[in-house]
Enzyme design. Structure first.
Site, PDB file in Angstrom:
ATOM      1  N   ASP A 255     -17.114  10.009  21.199  1.00  0.00           N
ATOM      2  CA  ASP A 255     -16.922   9.149  20.041  1.00  0.00           C
ATOM      3  C   ASP A 255     -16.869  10.004  18.785  1.00  0.00           C
ATOM      4  O   ASP A 255     -16.424  11.149  18.833  1.00  0.00           O
ATOM      5  CB  ASP A 255     -18.063   8.121  19.979  1.00  0.00           C
ATOM      6  CG  ASP A 255     -17.616   6.792  19.406  1.00  0.00           C
ATOM      7  OD1 ASP A 255     -17.477   6.712  18.181  1.00  0.00           O
ATOM      8  OD2 ASP A 255     -17.419   5.840  20.180  1.00  0.00           O
ATOM      9  N   HIS A 293     -20.114   5.055  13.979  1.00  0.00           N
ATOM     10  CA  HIS A 293     -19.522   4.373  15.135  1.00  0.00           C
ATOM     11  C   HIS A 293     -20.145   4.871  16.435  1.00  0.00           C
ATOM     12  O   HIS A 293     -20.532   4.086  17.300  1.00  0.00           O
ATOM     13  CB  HIS A 293     -18.010   4.600  15.146  1.00  0.00           C
ATOM     14  CG  HIS A 293     -17.270   3.815  16.178  1.00  0.00           C
ATOM     15  ND1 HIS A 293     -17.138   4.237  17.482  1.00  0.00           N
ATOM     16  CD2 HIS A 293     -16.621   2.624  16.111  1.00  0.00           C
ATOM     17  CE1 HIS A 293     -16.438   3.356  18.165  1.00  0.00           C
ATOM     18  NE2 HIS A 293     -16.108   2.355  17.359  1.00  0.00           N
ATOM     19  N   ASN A 381      -8.440  -4.267  20.672  1.00  0.00           N
ATOM     20  CA  ASN A 381      -8.479  -5.493  19.876  1.00  0.00           C
ATOM     21  C   ASN A 381      -7.054  -5.909  19.538  1.00  0.00           C
ATOM     22  O   ASN A 381      -6.440  -5.390  18.617  1.00  0.00           O
ATOM     23  CB  ASN A 381      -9.281  -5.268  18.598  1.00  0.00           C
ATOM     24  CG  ASN A 381     -10.667  -4.730  18.904  1.00  0.00           C
ATOM     25  OD1 ASN A 381     -11.242  -5.070  19.935  1.00  0.00           O
ATOM     26  ND2 ASN A 381     -11.193  -3.875  18.049  1.00  0.00           N
ATOM     27  N   SER A 463     -15.150  -2.059  21.182  1.00  0.00           N
ATOM     28  CA  SER A 463     -16.001  -0.872  21.080  1.00  0.00           C
ATOM     29  C   SER A 463     -17.446  -1.217  21.405  1.00  0.00           C
ATOM     30  O   SER A 463     -18.176  -0.411  21.985  1.00  0.00           O
ATOM     31  CB  SER A 463     -15.951  -0.282  19.668  1.00  0.00           C
ATOM     32  OG  SER A 463     -14.940   0.667  19.525  1.00  0.00           O
TER      33      SER A 463
END
Length: 685
Positions: A255, A293, A381, A463
């Protein structure tokens, strides 16, 4: 590095030379199946030394260029983020026409000898909008067969973390990867697929849906509804009654990097590409993802459990291997996958999307087949333009989630409905909660006020869904380390609940190897309890079969059973550690001190043990608390109350709750006969 093509007329690989200083081919053969087209209005500018964006952006106007997706613009925070770094900036022409042909000379006038290279931007076929734009980097080639060439030098450290390719840097400043690739292919010793560019995506690859209220000071907090929904925790018997993970099981989070100082995350050694010391930390200059994130993803998968801090991750006793990306190039991702595999990760989570890549495909297959790793990724998404599958007109599963060796995870809401933006069709595997997810974040940037500025209550997107499945895979492996990655995936998919809205539940009509499958929901929403049960005891009744039993607990003459005593000790130690480290306010300090006093009080332990074992004493506590407390000589502080609660579920259970008040905060400490001690901090109404 000069970017002029010197190959003469256009050849079969799409490289041409018109004799101008700035010239890139209008089409480029990416691999044997894909040809990409040039976007002449956009460029990627590479610098030798870092330049802060505030110093870089104003100087672009003299080049008739502007920064693409300026991250300093707050209004752009709801738009897709552009993958800038302090040494690589994406730019486009102010006029909307092709960039000027003397751009290299003009850039050197503005930035001097700090200009390393200027590279083209190409459009991947079938991808509309910026999501399909990327740059084949001009200073790197990824080659299958060893090469001896004066303009190339192998980076053995990067090659070490690649299975099928070797990483070569272009060391001749008068040429580029585009020219060298053409020469190698013209020689006939290599195939197109055998000589690949290292590609860098223009847009953020993370499947995160930012909200305007993300950093809201004090939003409504829904609690860890997600863990209750998937039967990981909550009332009754759940997966956590069987296992909360094993510290020997490592979950690699590939990530943006993680906050390595976060008190609620336990790490093993990781790596961050492109920065120093590069041990898994987040690069503060990163602009391609919302800050934190990676820390948010890590918390969902494995925030520490039994710590009485913040939240519990799916596999709270497992360890996180933080792996930070800085440019999101194909080589970084492949290096990250193999580094995780080499370093002993049993599970890899990838909450991001990139364009399909032969290199990444090869490393995923190698990690799966040779290292027995379970790979999980966010499905994407699909409310954003450009995410539609051209053949169906429906949101397609993103890459790398679309790779057949990867568990592709979609998102559901509190009602077990697929969220409107979660991708479906194609290779979707399972669903997991993906909205209003409580988790860890970079220390001090959270939204939970005095209760927890190191946490956020509203992580959202696929996520957020993917690490639920990564954590569940780690729980299954913790329960039975002999299981292969194929078996772990089979368990996760075959035990998923067939949920969905009124339309989606009717779409479980395709029979696949692990049960009925839906093009909207995959195999369904994960069920952690049933999956953990299947890991070792296939004869045990699943949740859907009716009554559910808990694993047997040891019973002794001690004040409380040994298992509960162990959990209590860890909880008390967590409070003592928090006090030693220092807390944010006197109110929180009072809560911590009071909870330590309760946890160390032998009389309190005797009271709880008797309540757990005696129906008669339960009635006494309900009817006359003072008499019950006097019987055991328990003298509670004035700010502490106690009562008995009945928890509903398949097995109704009586628990003892101590409520500690400090200022406007109340800590509810629940003593459960099987689950042990848990604490929730809330504000007084």
């Amino acid at each position: 590095m000069v970017t002029t093509m010197d190959s003469g007329s256009e050849n079969s690989y799409g490289v041409e030379d018109t004799g101008s200083e700035y010239c890139f081919p209008s089409e480029l053969v990416r691999d044997s199946k894909t040809t990409v087209t040039l976007d002449p209005t956009r460029l990627l500018l590479g610098l030798k030394d870092p330049i802060d964006i505030d110093a870089f952006a104003p100087r672009l106007r003299g080049l008739e260029l502007t920064l693409e997706g300026d991250p300093r613009d707050r209004e752009s925070s709801i738009a897709p983020r552009v993958n800038h770094t302090t040494r690589r900036y994406w730019v486009r022409s102010l006029s909307g026409d092709a960039a000027r042909s003397d751009i290299l000379r003009a850039a050197e006038d503005q930035f001097g000898d700090n200009v390393d290279w200027i590279a083209p931007v190409y459009v991947y076929p079938g991808e509309s909008g910026l999501s399909g734009r990327y740059c084949p980097l001009p200073d790197v080639l990824l080659i299958k067969e060893p090469v001896e060439h004066p303009s190339l030098r192998e980076d053995t450290e990067r090659s070490r973390y690649m299975i099928c390719y070797r990483y070569y840097r272009v060391v001749d400043p008068t040429t580029s990867a585009y020219e060298l690739r053409t020469r190698l292919l013209d020689n006939g010793d290599h195939t197109v697929d055998g000589v690949q560019f290292d590609s860098m995506p223009m847009l953020s690859p993370y499947s995160y849906e930012p909200l305007d209220t993300f950093y809201k000071a004090d939003p409504p907090y829904l609690g860890q509804w997600n863990m209750v929904k998937v039967d990981a925790g909550g009332p009754g018997v759940t997966a956590w009654d069987w296992t909360r993970g094993d510290p020997g099981v490592k979950i690699a989070v590939i990530d943006s990097g993680c906050d390595l100082t976060h008190p609620d995350l336990a790490y093993v050694a990781g790596k961050t590409w492109g920065i120093s010391p590069g041990i898994g930390e987040e690069d503060p200059a990163t602009s391609f993802a919302p800050r934190g994130h990676g820390t948010m993803v890590a918390g969902v998968a494995a925030a520490t459990t039994d710590s009485l801090k913040g939240i519990s991750g799916m596999a709270g006793l497992c360890k996180i291997m933080p792996i930070g990306l800085t440019t999101l190039s194909d080589s970084e991702i492949t290096n990250a996958i193999i580094f995780a595999s080499y370093s002993g990760a049993r599970v890899i989570n990838m909450s991001f999307r990139v364009l399909p890549s032969l290199l990444v495909d090869a490393q995923i297959q190698g990690s799966h087949n040779y290292y027995d790793v379970v790979l999980c990724a966010s499905a994407g998404n699909g409310d954003k333009p450009g995410d539609l599958d051209n053949s169906t007109g429906k949101p397609a599963t993103d890459f790398p989630a679309s790779n057949k060796y990867v568990i592709a995870v979609g998102a559901t809401d509190q009602n077990d409905h697929r969220t409107s933006w979660s991708n479906f069709e194609s290779e979707i595997s399972v669903m997991a909660p993906g909205t209003a997810i409580p988790t860890t974040t970079v220390r001090g940037t959270g939204n939970m006020g005095e209760v927890g500025n190191d946490y956020t209550s509203d992580f959202r997107g696929t996520s957020a869904a993917a690490p639920h499945v990564a954590g569940l895979a780690a729980l299954i492996i913790s329960r039975n380390t002999s299981l292969t990655n194929v078996k772990v995936r089979e368990i996760i998919e075959s035990t998923a609940d067939k949920v969905g809205n009124a339309y989606d539940v009717k779409t479980y009509n395709e029979l696949r190897p692990n049960g009925k499958w839906s093009r909207m929901m995959g195999y369904g929403r994960i069920n952690a309890y049933d999956a953990v049960i299947r890991a070792t005891t296939p004869w045990w009744p699943l949740r859907s079969a009716g009554s559910v039993l808990a694993p047997e607990s040891a019973v002794s003459d001690e004040s409380i059973p040994p298992l509960l005593a162990e959990r209590l000790e860890r909880a008390v130690q967590a409070h003592e550690t928090a006090l030693a480290d220092g807390v944010a306010s006197s109110t929180l300090e009072e809560l911590h001190r009071t909870l330590v006093v309760l946890g160390r009080n032998d009389r309190v332990r005797l009271l709880v043990r008797e309540v757990m074992g005696s129906t008669a004493f339960q009635e006494l506590l309900r009817r006359d608390r003072e008499t019950a407390l006097t019987t055991f000589g328990v003298d509670l502080p004035k700010n502490v109350s106690v009562r008995l609660l009945d928890v509903d579920g398949e097995q109704p259970t009586a628990i003892v709750r101590f409520s500690v008040a400090a200022g406007r905060l109340i800590a509810d400490v629940d003593w459960h006969p099987r689950h042990g001690v848990s604490t929730r901090v809330r504000r007084e109404n």
